[in-house]
Design a protein around this motif. Structure first.
Motif, PDB file in Angstrom:
ATOM      1  N   ILE A 139       0.839  -1.203   0.000  1.00 54.98           N
ATOM      2  CA  ILE A 139       0.000   0.000   0.000  1.00 54.98           C
ATOM      3  C   ILE A 139       0.871   1.250   0.000  1.00 54.98           C
ATOM      4  N   GLY A 140       1.942   1.216   0.808  1.00 51.54           N
ATOM      5  CA  GLY A 140       2.836   2.364   0.862  1.00 51.54           C
ATOM      6  C   GLY A 140       3.490   2.641  -0.478  1.00 51.54           C
ATOM      7  N   LEU A 141       3.951   1.587  -1.139  1.00 53.00           N
ATOM      8  CA  LEU A 141       4.581   1.774  -2.449  1.00 53.00           C
ATOM      9  C   LEU A 141       3.569   2.233  -3.483  1.00 53.00           C
ATOM     10  N   LEU A 142       2.376   1.681  -3.399  1.00 51.41           N
ATOM     11  CA  LEU A 142       1.330   2.071  -4.331  1.00 51.41           C
ATOM     12  C   LEU A 142       1.031   3.562  -4.204  1.00 51.41           C
ATOM     13  N   MET A 198       2.938  13.898  -9.341  1.00 55.21           N
ATOM     14  CA  MET A 198       3.727  15.112  -9.139  1.00 55.21           C
ATOM     15  C   MET A 198       4.708  15.340 -10.301  1.00 55.21           C
ATOM     16  N   ALA A 199       5.277  14.247 -10.820  1.00 59.54           N
ATOM     17  CA  ALA A 199       6.207  14.370 -11.943  1.00 59.54           C
ATOM     18  C   ALA A 199       5.495  14.919 -13.172  1.00 59.54           C
ATOM     19  N   HIS A 200       4.247  14.505 -13.366  1.00 59.05           N
ATOM     20  CA  HIS A 200       3.476  15.024 -14.496  1.00 59.05           C
ATOM     21  C   HIS A 200       3.211  16.510 -14.326  1.00 59.05           C
ATOM     22  N   LYS A 201       2.904  16.919 -13.114  1.00 60.55           N
ATOM     23  CA  LYS A 201       2.605  18.322 -12.876  1.00 60.55           C
ATOM     24  C   LYS A 201       3.851  19.207 -13.003  1.00 60.55           C
ATOM     25  N   THR A 202       5.006  18.668 -12.595  1.00 62.90           N
ATOM     26  CA  THR A 202       6.241  19.461 -12.628  1.00 62.90           C
ATOM     27  C   THR A 202       7.037  19.244 -13.907  1.00 62.90           C
ATOM     28  N   ARG A 203       6.554  18.316 -14.774  1.00 65.45           N
ATOM     29  CA  ARG A 203       7.252  18.008 -16.033  1.00 65.45           C
ATOM     30  C   ARG A 203       8.687  17.558 -15.775  1.00 65.45           C
ATOM     31  N   THR A 204       8.837  16.666 -14.803  1.00 65.09           N
ATOM     32  CA  THR A 204      10.154  16.122 -14.475  1.00 65.09           C
ATOM     33  C   THR A 204      10.116  14.599 -14.594  1.00 65.09           C
ATOM     34  N   ASP A 205      11.301  13.985 -14.618  1.00 67.17           N
ATOM     35  CA  ASP A 205      11.388  12.531 -14.714  1.00 67.17           C
ATOM     36  C   ASP A 205      11.076  11.890 -13.366  1.00 67.17           C
ATOM     37  N   PHE A 206      10.595  10.657 -13.431  1.00 68.67           N
ATOM     38  CA  PHE A 206      10.313   9.913 -12.208  1.00 68.67           C
ATOM     39  C   PHE A 206      10.736   8.466 -12.413  1.00 68.67           C
ATOM     40  N   ASP A 207      11.612   7.975 -11.531  1.00 66.49           N
ATOM     41  CA  ASP A 207      12.096   6.606 -11.568  1.00 66.49           C
ATOM     42  C   ASP A 207      11.383   5.822 -10.468  1.00 66.49           C
ATOM     43  N   ALA A 208      10.400   5.011 -10.858  1.00 64.44           N
ATOM     44  CA  ALA A 208       9.588   4.300  -9.871  1.00 64.44           C
ATOM     45  C   ALA A 208      10.427   3.355  -9.028  1.00 64.44           C
ATOM     46  N   ASN A 209      11.397   2.666  -9.638  1.00 64.59           N
ATOM     47  CA  ASN A 209      12.181   1.708  -8.868  1.00 64.59           C
ATOM     48  C   ASN A 209      13.064   2.409  -7.839  1.00 64.59           C
ATOM     49  N   ARG A 210      13.570   3.570  -8.208  1.00 71.63           N
ATOM     50  CA  ARG A 210      14.365   4.323  -7.236  1.00 71.63           C
ATOM     51  C   ARG A 210      13.497   4.823  -6.084  1.00 71.63           C
ATOM     52  N   GLU A 211      12.247   5.150  -6.391  1.00 68.64           N
ATOM     53  CA  GLU A 211      11.330   5.562  -5.332  1.00 68.64           C
ATOM     54  C   GLU A 211      11.036   4.403  -4.393  1.00 68.64           C
ATOM     55  N   VAL A 212      10.924   3.186  -4.938  1.00 67.81           N
ATOM     56  CA  VAL A 212      10.744   1.997  -4.092  1.00 67.81           C
ATOM     57  C   VAL A 212      11.918   1.863  -3.129  1.00 67.81           C
ATOM     58  N   LEU A 213      13.124   2.077  -3.657  1.00 71.71           N
ATOM     59  CA  LEU A 213      14.320   2.026  -2.811  1.00 71.71           C
ATOM     60  C   LEU A 213      14.269   3.097  -1.729  1.00 71.71           C
ATOM     61  N   GLY A 214      13.904   4.312  -2.118  1.00 71.00           N
ATOM     62  CA  GLY A 214      13.841   5.402  -1.148  1.00 71.00           C
ATOM     63  C   GLY A 214      12.831   5.152  -0.047  1.00 71.00           C
TER      64      GLY A 214
END
Length: 599
Positions: free
Chosen positions: A277-280, A289-305
């Motif tokens: 649930i937390g990762l979801l 947020m990445a769509h709103k800020t027009r920036t890249d988002f690495d989902a796997n790195r976010e999982v690590l974070g």
């Protein structure tokens, strides 16, 4: 063939570990950005302070543990995660799951209960780290943009409805769903506190005016101050309102989690649910947020974070944390540009607890509610919704389904349903690739194959040209075969087939077997199958699957011209002699009855 990766002589390919910490944002930091991040952090700290206390209560924990979770995990997630503006920490969903996981075995608020919550953070963090090592973040690709639009809309409505009671000064209730909350508000409207309404309204109006006319000013912080000051002249009349209240003077300290709490089997089941649930939540928020800020988002790195933030947090008396939609929205609207805003918010929270506990306690909950109502409104992108509705009925339906489930059930289930709906659409499209009939268009200087049916182009009576756009794999062979059989019945004289593999991204043995069967049918009728593949890796893949052996190397081509030339040579001279179409340039060299059957 030059298709395999080459490595230094005598060496082997080394495992390339992903970059754990990315400080690119720090290199781009300017004085203006730093000021914006610090102001956003100050606003975020003012927002998270009462929320952390409330979320700790939802989790069945003393208030200080909510504060701990708002101080440590956000810093780790900001440093090691991928999103520039997402803020992690205690959330409603995770707090509710923690409470339900422990309440049957332990007394809420007891030392055992606290130790169990901290252990859940450690377990969930370890699970998330394992998922990061397995690169499970790639699964976030199935969370389509339409799902995010529906998810964001539902989250905005739920957030707004959750703040109606506090904005009206109503007593808190245990209602959770949107209908229950609206019914609870309706049932208690007679107890509305006018002073609370005034505080919420002043806060809301102030933030709207500052965001519109003075966007560079710390409008969120000024709005909270305004919503607090407007209450003070009422004195004792305002005592019935809800305020943030006195805060405990406590800070997180390093301590090993107790591993002997509860049943490990049940704890692991709950920890796994919390981790997912937390990762979801974090991935959904990060992508939004990445769509709103027009920036890249690495989902796997976010999982690590997220995994590192929970593991680290468990060592400093924190319970499980994840990304917060509300605080991330506030952070973005406050002008945050980098993870420094989330880090600043955590540091300011420490300072507030140390120096301004008594003053922060004077902030009305209604003022916080007014500010969050504005954030909820800004989360809904009406222009994006209109654009989606105009461009794709399918994607609009997925967004609407996600939105409806989010309102009727919960946001976690909405993501699951949206992902499954997107996956179903993806599988349906993959199983039904486009197989279009083509023909040469002689109107241009160069030979171009266009859609014969769409542009009403003449075709060769003996040759059918088809362009395949989509995968040629086990899931699509039935559809492709049915289309080939239908065309064969409609055009029995077109015994030769030129198959252009234009948009084929995947091919497997089942696809090659289909081509083998089709070649056999064509050859039995006196024709043949000619395959055009522009993309060298795909051509090599077809060869490895044995297509070159089945058809022969002289039936595989890298360009349409060579395939057409070979096909024309395969047409019987008598057929060309009585043909008036002459659609190919190569037809000029074939017999023509109009000149006695000679060239």
């Amino acid at each position: 063939m030059g298709l395999r990766p080459r490595h230094p002589a005598g060496g082997s390919r080394k495992l390339r570990l992903p970059q754990v910490v990315n400080f690119d944002w720090l290199h781009q930091m300017t004085g203006a950005r730093l000021r914006a991040d610090i102001l956003a952090g100050l606003t975020g700290a003012a927002i998270v302070l009462p929320q952390a206390v409330a979320f700790a209560a939802i989790a069945g924990l003393p208030p200080e543990y909510g504060l701990f979770t708002a101080m440590v995990p956000p810093v780790i997630a900001a440093l090691f995660g991928s999103s520039l503006v997402m803020v992690s920490g205690p959330t409603t969903a995770i707090s509710a799951v923690v409470f339900s996981a422990l309440v049957g075995e332990m007394e809420p608020g007891s030392p055992e209960f606290v130790s169990g919550a901290i252990l859940l953070a450690l377990m969930a963090g370890v699970i998330q780290l394992c998922l990061a090592l397995a690169r499970a973040g790639r699964l976030a690709g199935f969370v389509s943009h339409s799902v995010m639009i529906g998810f964001t809309g539902a989250a905005a409505i739920l957030i707004a409805v959750s703040q109606l009671g506090p904005a009206l000064g109503l007593a808190s209730t245990s209602a959770y769903g949107i209908i229950d909350r609206l019914m609870a508000v309706g049932a208690n409207l007679s107890t509305t506190n006018p002073i609370a309404v005034l505080s919420a309204a002043v806060t809301l109006v102030t933030v709207v005016l500052f965001r519109r006319y003075l966007p560079r000013w710390p409008g969120f912080l000024i709005a909270i101050v305004a919503g607090t000051l407007v209450v003070m002249p009422f004195g004792e009349a305002a005592e019935g309102m809800a305020f943030v209240g006195a805060l405990p003077s406590a800070y997180p300290v390093f301590a090993w989690p107790s591993l002997g709490i509860g049943s490990w089997t049940e704890m692991l089941e709950s920890a796994f649910a919390i981790a997912l649930i937390g990762l979801l939540e974090a991935i959904a928020i990060g992508r939004s947020m990445a769509h709103k800020t027009r920036t890249d988002f690495d989902a796997n790195r976010e999982v690590l974070g997220q995994g590192l933030s929970n593991v680290t947090g468990s060592l400093f008396q924190c319970y499980p944390a994840s990304g917060s939609f509300t605080r991330s929205g506030v952070n973005l609207e406050s002008g945050a540009t980098s993870p420094m805003a989330a880090i600043s918010a955590a540091l300011f929270l420490v300072v507030m607890v140390a120096l301004f506990r008594s003053y922060v306690g004077l902030v009305p909950i209604a003022a916080i509610a007014g500010l969050i109502l504005y954030v909820a409104y800004k989360l809904i992108d009406l222009a994006e919704i209109r654009h989606l509705a105009r461009t794709s009925r399918t994607e609009t339906a997925i967004a609407a389904l996600t939105f409806a489930v989010g309102l009727a059930a919960n946001l976690e289930l909405a993501i699951y349903v949206g992902v499954l709906a997107s996956l179903a659409v993806f599988l349906n499209r993959s199983a039904n690739p486009v197989l279009a009939v083509g023909a040469p268009d002689a109107s241009g200087d160069h030979r171009t194959i266009r859609n014969a049916e769409l542009f009403d182009l003449p075709e060769c009576p003996a040759t059918l040209i088809l362009r395949l756009d989509g995968p040629l794999f086990f899931g699509s062979v039935d559809t492709i075969n049915a289309r080939l059989r239908s065309l064969a019945r409609q055009r029995p004289e077109q015994i030769n087939l030129i198959l252009i593999l234009h948009g084929v991204g995947e091919v497997d043995l089942a696809g090659v077997e289909l081509l083998e069967i089709e070649a056999g049918r064509r050859r039995a009728a006196g024709g043949d199958l000619f395959v055009v593949c522009h993309y060298p890796p795909l051509a090599e893949r077809l060869r490895r699957l044995g297509l070159a052996v089945i058809l022969g190397e002289d039936r595989l081509f890298r360009n349409k011209g060579a395939a057409i030339s070979a096909t024309v040579d395969n047409i019987a001279p008598d057929t060309c002699a009585y043909c008036d179409a002459r659609v190919f340039a190569e037809c000029a060299a074939r017999p023509d009855r109009r000149i006695g059957g000679t060239v």
